[in-house]
Design an enzyme around this catalytic site. Sequence first.
Site, PDB file in Angstrom:
ATOM      1  N   ASN A  64      14.392  31.198  35.514  1.00 29.26           N
ATOM      2  CA  ASN A  64      14.435  31.903  34.230  1.00 29.26           C
ATOM      3  C   ASN A  64      15.899  32.232  33.948  1.00 29.26           C
ATOM      4  OD1 ASN A  64      14.224  33.499  32.006  1.00 29.26           O
ATOM      5  ND2 ASN A  64      13.065  35.142  32.978  1.00 29.26           N
TER       6      ASN A  64
ATOM      7  N   SER B 149      14.671  39.222  42.502  1.00 25.43           N
ATOM      8  CA  SER B 149      15.744  39.023  43.490  1.00 25.43           C
ATOM      9  C   SER B 149      15.421  37.967  44.547  1.00 25.43           C
ATOM     10  CB  SER B 149      16.135  40.359  44.139  1.00 25.43           C
ATOM     11  OG  SER B 149      16.621  41.254  43.143  1.00 25.43           O
TER      12      SER B 149
ATOM     13  N   LYS C 282      17.110  33.390  31.330  1.00 27.38           N
ATOM     14  CA  LYS C 282      17.244  34.541  30.418  1.00 27.38           C
ATOM     15  C   LYS C 282      18.284  34.208  29.340  1.00 27.38           C
ATOM     16  CE  LYS C 282      15.650  37.498  34.125  1.00 27.38           C
ATOM     17  NZ  LYS C 282      15.602  38.810  34.757  1.00 27.38           N
TER      18      LYS C 282
ATOM     19  N   GLU D   1       6.084  40.149  39.021  1.00 22.34           N
ATOM     20  CA  GLU D   1       7.486  40.548  39.119  1.00 22.34           C
ATOM     21  C   GLU D   1       7.586  42.077  39.083  1.00 22.34           C
ATOM     22  OE1 GLU D   1      10.218  37.128  37.684  1.00 22.34           O
ATOM     23  OE2 GLU D   1       9.738  38.379  35.963  1.00 22.34           O
TER      24      GLU D   1
ATOM     25  N   GLU E 101      11.073  42.183  30.557  1.00 23.95           N
ATOM     26  CA  GLU E 101      12.135  42.458  29.568  1.00 23.95           C
ATOM     27  C   GLU E 101      11.601  42.348  28.148  1.00 23.95           C
ATOM     28  OE1 GLU E 101      14.814  39.591  31.261  1.00 23.95           O
ATOM     29  OE2 GLU E 101      14.927  40.841  33.065  1.00 23.95           O
TER      30      GLU E 101
ATOM     31  N   HIS F 119       7.228  38.609  30.031  1.00 20.46           N
ATOM     32  CA  HIS F 119       8.247  39.059  30.979  1.00 20.46           C
ATOM     33  C   HIS F 119       8.493  40.549  30.747  1.00 20.46           C
ATOM     34  CE1 HIS F 119      12.020  39.550  33.087  1.00 20.46           C
ATOM     35  NE2 HIS F 119      11.738  38.426  33.726  1.00 20.46           N
TER      36      HIS F 119
ATOM     37  N   GLY G 157      16.692  41.805  39.226  1.00 21.09           N
ATOM     38  CA  GLY G 157      18.130  41.949  39.008  1.00 21.09           C
ATOM     39  C   GLY G 157      18.755  43.103  39.771  1.00 21.09           C
TER      40      GLY G 157
HETATM   41  P1  13P Z   1      16.163  38.150  39.315  1.00 21.26           P
HETATM   42  O1  13P Z   1      15.825  36.964  40.149  1.00 21.26           O
HETATM   43  O2  13P Z   1      17.543  38.089  38.726  1.00 21.26           O
HETATM   44  O3  13P Z   1      15.856  39.441  40.001  1.00 21.26           O
HETATM   45  O4  13P Z   1      15.196  38.093  38.031  1.00 21.26           O
HETATM   46  C1  13P Z   1      13.842  37.936  38.241  1.00 21.26           C
HETATM   47  C2  13P Z   1      13.234  37.637  36.919  1.00 21.26           C
HETATM   48  O5  13P Z   1      13.166  38.486  36.062  1.00 21.26           O
HETATM   49  C3  13P Z   1      12.747  36.271  36.698  1.00 21.26           C
HETATM   50  O6  13P Z   1      11.990  36.216  35.549  1.00 21.26           O
END
Ligand code: 13P
Length: 253
Positions: free
Chosen positions: A9, A215, A11, A169, A99, A97, A175
Site C-alpha cells: 500500500n 509495520s 498510500k 490492521e 486512514e 483502510h 506506521g
Molecule cells: P505500515 O506498514 O507503514 O505500518 O502501514 C501499514 C498499512 O497501513 C498498510 O495498509
Amino acid sequence: MRKQIAAANWKMNLSQNEAETLLDQILATEHHLSGNQEAIFAVPAIYIPLAVQKLSGKNNVFVAAQNCHQKTSGAYTGEIAASMYASAGVHHIVLGHSERREYFAESDALLAEKTDAVLAIGSTPIFCCGEPLSIREAGTQNSFVEAQLKNSLFHLSADQIVKVVIAYEPIWAIGTGKTATSDQAQEIHAYIRSVFATKYGASIADQISILYGGSVKASNAKEIFSQPDVDGGLVGGASLIATEFAAIINALK
Ligand code: 13P
C-alpha cells in the site's frame, strides 16, 4: 488452499519517476511467487496505467486501487468508480483502510456499499479492519473488529464472502514501528476466521485470506506470516523500499 498475499500500500507517496524506479527495482530484485501466492501493488490512482503496463504479463502480480466510489457513475467530481479501475486493468480494490475511516469519515455502512460495488463487477475487495490503541488497551479488540466485519460484510452470500480478502490492521501498529507480536496476530486472525465460520461455516471461513498489516518489514514478515491464520500482509512503509518488499514477498508461505 487459500491465497497467500503480499500487498503493497503505497498510500499517497512517490512522484511518477520514483514510482517507475521502484517498480523497476522490485522487478529486478529476486522474488518468487508460487501458485497460491500473489503480490499486489496498491498504487496512487494516477500511477495505475504505469503500474499496469510495467507489471503486465507477470504471473500472480496485480495492481490495486486504494479506494473507490460506491456508485457506478455520475456527478461525483473527483471520484473513481470500481468499474473504471476494472476498465484500466485493475481488479483489486482496498476498502476501509483506517486512514480512510478516520480522515474521510468512511462508515461501516458506506463500506458495505463499496464492497457491493466492487463485487458487483467481479473485482476483489481487500477489506481492512482493525482497532485503535484505546480498544486494544481495554482488551475489547475482538468485539470491535467483529462489529466492523458484521456491519459491512455479513449481508454478503457465501459465494461473495469467499471473494473478499480481509486485511487486519491494528491502528496502533500502522506506521509506528510497533508490530503486533506474531502471537497477537494469530490470536485475532483466528478469531476473525471463527467469526466467518460461525456465520458461513468452517469450509467457507477456511478459504478466506486474512492479511496482517502494521509495520510489517523484511525482518519480521517471515515470523508473522508463519502463523496458521495469517495469509500474508498489507504493507505500507516497507513496500516503498524494493529490497524490503521483495523479501516480504519471499516470506510468504
Ligand atoms: P505500515 O506498514 O507503514 O505500518 O502501514 C501499514 C498499512 O497501513 C498498510 O495498509
